[in-house]
Design a protein around this motif. Structure first.
Motif, PDB file in Angstrom:
ATOM      1  N   ARG A  66      27.033  45.307  32.132  1.00 28.31           N
ATOM      2  CA  ARG A  66      26.453  44.553  33.239  1.00 28.31           C
ATOM      3  C   ARG A  66      25.858  45.501  34.268  1.00 28.31           C
ATOM      4  N   GLY A  67      25.109  44.940  35.189  1.00 28.46           N
ATOM      5  CA  GLY A  67      24.319  45.760  36.096  1.00 28.46           C
ATOM      6  C   GLY A  67      25.011  46.304  37.324  1.00 28.46           C
ATOM      7  N   SER A  68      26.275  45.994  37.515  1.00 29.81           N
ATOM      8  CA  SER A  68      26.925  46.491  38.731  1.00 29.81           C
ATOM      9  C   SER A  68      28.421  46.677  38.504  1.00 29.81           C
ATOM     10  N   ASN A  69      29.016  47.454  39.366  1.00 31.02           N
ATOM     11  CA  ASN A  69      30.463  47.630  39.331  1.00 31.02           C
ATOM     12  C   ASN A  69      31.187  46.320  39.627  1.00 31.02           C
ATOM     13  N   LYS A  70      30.586  45.498  40.506  1.00 29.83           N
ATOM     14  CA  LYS A  70      31.185  44.208  40.831  1.00 29.83           C
ATOM     15  C   LYS A  70      31.263  43.320  39.588  1.00 29.83           C
ATOM     16  N   GLU A  71      30.191  43.306  38.798  1.00 30.30           N
ATOM     17  CA  GLU A  71      30.180  42.527  37.550  1.00 30.30           C
ATOM     18  C   GLU A  71      31.187  43.096  36.556  1.00 30.30           C
ATOM     19  N   PHE A  72      31.268  44.420  36.478  1.00 29.17           N
ATOM     20  CA  PHE A  72      32.236  45.054  35.587  1.00 29.17           C
ATOM     21  C   PHE A  72      33.643  44.623  35.985  1.00 29.17           C
ATOM     22  N   ALA A  73      33.937  44.633  37.273  1.00 27.29           N
ATOM     23  CA  ALA A  73      35.249  44.210  37.759  1.00 27.29           C
ATOM     24  C   ALA A  73      35.534  42.758  37.382  1.00 27.29           C
ATOM     25  N   ARG A  74      34.508  41.911  37.437  1.00 25.29           N
ATOM     26  CA  ARG A  74      34.690  40.501  37.092  1.00 25.29           C
ATOM     27  C   ARG A  74      35.082  40.360  35.618  1.00 25.29           C
ATOM     28  N   PHE A  75      34.437  41.115  34.752  1.00 26.17           N
ATOM     29  CA  PHE A  75      34.770  41.049  33.333  1.00 26.17           C
ATOM     30  C   PHE A  75      36.123  41.690  33.032  1.00 26.17           C
ATOM     31  N   LEU A  76      36.504  42.675  33.812  1.00 24.86           N
ATOM     32  CA  LEU A  76      37.845  43.226  33.671  1.00 24.86           C
ATOM     33  C   LEU A  76      38.893  42.174  34.045  1.00 24.86           C
ATOM     34  N   SER A  77      38.588  41.359  35.046  1.00 21.72           N
ATOM     35  CA  SER A  77      39.487  40.251  35.422  1.00 21.72           C
ATOM     36  C   SER A  77      39.635  39.255  34.281  1.00 21.72           C
ATOM     37  N   ILE A  78      38.536  38.966  33.617  1.00 20.53           N
ATOM     38  CA  ILE A  78      38.580  38.041  32.477  1.00 20.53           C
ATOM     39  C   ILE A  78      39.416  38.652  31.348  1.00 20.53           C
ATOM     40  N   SER A  79      39.227  39.933  31.113  1.00 17.63           N
ATOM     41  CA  SER A  79      40.002  40.634  30.094  1.00 17.63           C
ATOM     42  C   SER A  79      41.496  40.575  30.407  1.00 17.63           C
ATOM     43  N   LEU A  80      41.838  40.804  31.655  1.00 17.28           N
ATOM     44  CA  LEU A  80      43.231  40.749  32.077  1.00 17.28           C
ATOM     45  C   LEU A  80      43.803  39.346  31.892  1.00 17.28           C
ATOM     46  N   ALA A  81      43.025  38.331  32.254  1.00 18.27           N
ATOM     47  CA  ALA A  81      43.474  36.940  32.086  1.00 18.27           C
ATOM     48  C   ALA A  81      43.714  36.643  30.603  1.00 18.27           C
ATOM     49  N   SER A  82      42.854  37.139  29.738  1.00 17.76           N
ATOM     50  CA  SER A  82      43.045  36.938  28.298  1.00 17.76           C
ATOM     51  C   SER A  82      44.331  37.604  27.824  1.00 17.76           C
ATOM     52  N   SER A  83      44.662  38.733  28.396  1.00 14.23           N
ATOM     53  CA  SER A  83      45.896  39.423  28.000  1.00 14.23           C
ATOM     54  C   SER A  83      47.127  38.612  28.401  1.00 14.23           C
ATOM     55  N   TYR A  84      47.072  37.929  29.552  1.00 16.44           N
ATOM     56  CA  TYR A  84      48.188  37.076  29.972  1.00 16.44           C
ATOM     57  C   TYR A  84      48.283  35.838  29.081  1.00 16.44           C
ATOM     58  N   GLU A  85      47.133  35.315  28.706  1.00 13.86           N
ATOM     59  CA  GLU A  85      47.104  34.181  27.786  1.00 13.86           C
ATOM     60  C   GLU A  85      47.744  34.589  26.456  1.00 13.86           C
ATOM     61  N   LEU A  86      47.365  35.755  25.955  1.00 12.15           N
ATOM     62  CA  LEU A  86      47.931  36.253  24.704  1.00 12.15           C
ATOM     63  C   LEU A  86      49.442  36.444  24.815  1.00 12.15           C
ATOM     64  N   GLU A  87      49.879  36.990  25.916  1.00 14.04           N
ATOM     65  CA  GLU A  87      51.314  37.209  26.103  1.00 14.04           C
ATOM     66  C   GLU A  87      52.071  35.880  26.018  1.00 14.04           C
TER      67      GLU A  87
END
Length: 123
Positions: free
Chosen positions: A58-79
């Motif tokens: 993505r084009g910005s660090n802010k967008e990267f952070a947003r996708f990292l949040s989604i990744s983290l949420a998926s990890s909690y879902e998996l847990e």
């Protein structure tokens, strides 16, 4: 804008290895779970490195952070799904403990990376 190469991120590398382990674990599940819990577990697991990779493009660090949040949420879902698999006796408590310990390490790494890129200084 800072360019992020997801292939160089240790958290992405570990999460790809983790997905492989999770996929192998689900082969122990009953066949009737193929379109139920197995499918959910696989989707949650693959979402972790996939969102890290997508966010890095993505084009910005802010967008990267947003996708990292989604990744983290998926990890909690998996847990959560792994806990359910244990309660249904599809996975032993020992296996769930081992796999969630690995998952917790990935979660910590994602959280740290997220904090780095969420900061207004790095936007």
């Amino acid at each position: 804008m800072e360019t992020h190469n997801f292939r160089n991120l240790k958290v992405w590398q570990l999460s790809v290895d983790f997905v492989t382990s999770v996929y192998l674990l689900t082969t122990q599940f009953p066949n009737e779970e193929k379109f139920g819990l197995i499918s959910q577990i696989k989707r949650s697991a693959i979402s972790i490195p996939s969102n890290i990779a997508e966010g890095s493009g993505r084009g910005s660090n802010k967008e990267f952070a947003r996708f990292l949040s989604i990744s983290l949420a998926s990890s909690y879902e998996l847990e959560t799904q792994l806990i359910v698999a244990n309660r249904l006796n599809f996975l032993t408590e020992t296996i769930v403990l081992e796999i969630t310990q690995r998952l917790h390490e990935i979660q910590k790494m994602i959280f740290s990376l997220h904090k780095k890129f969420e900061s207004p200084i790095s936007s």
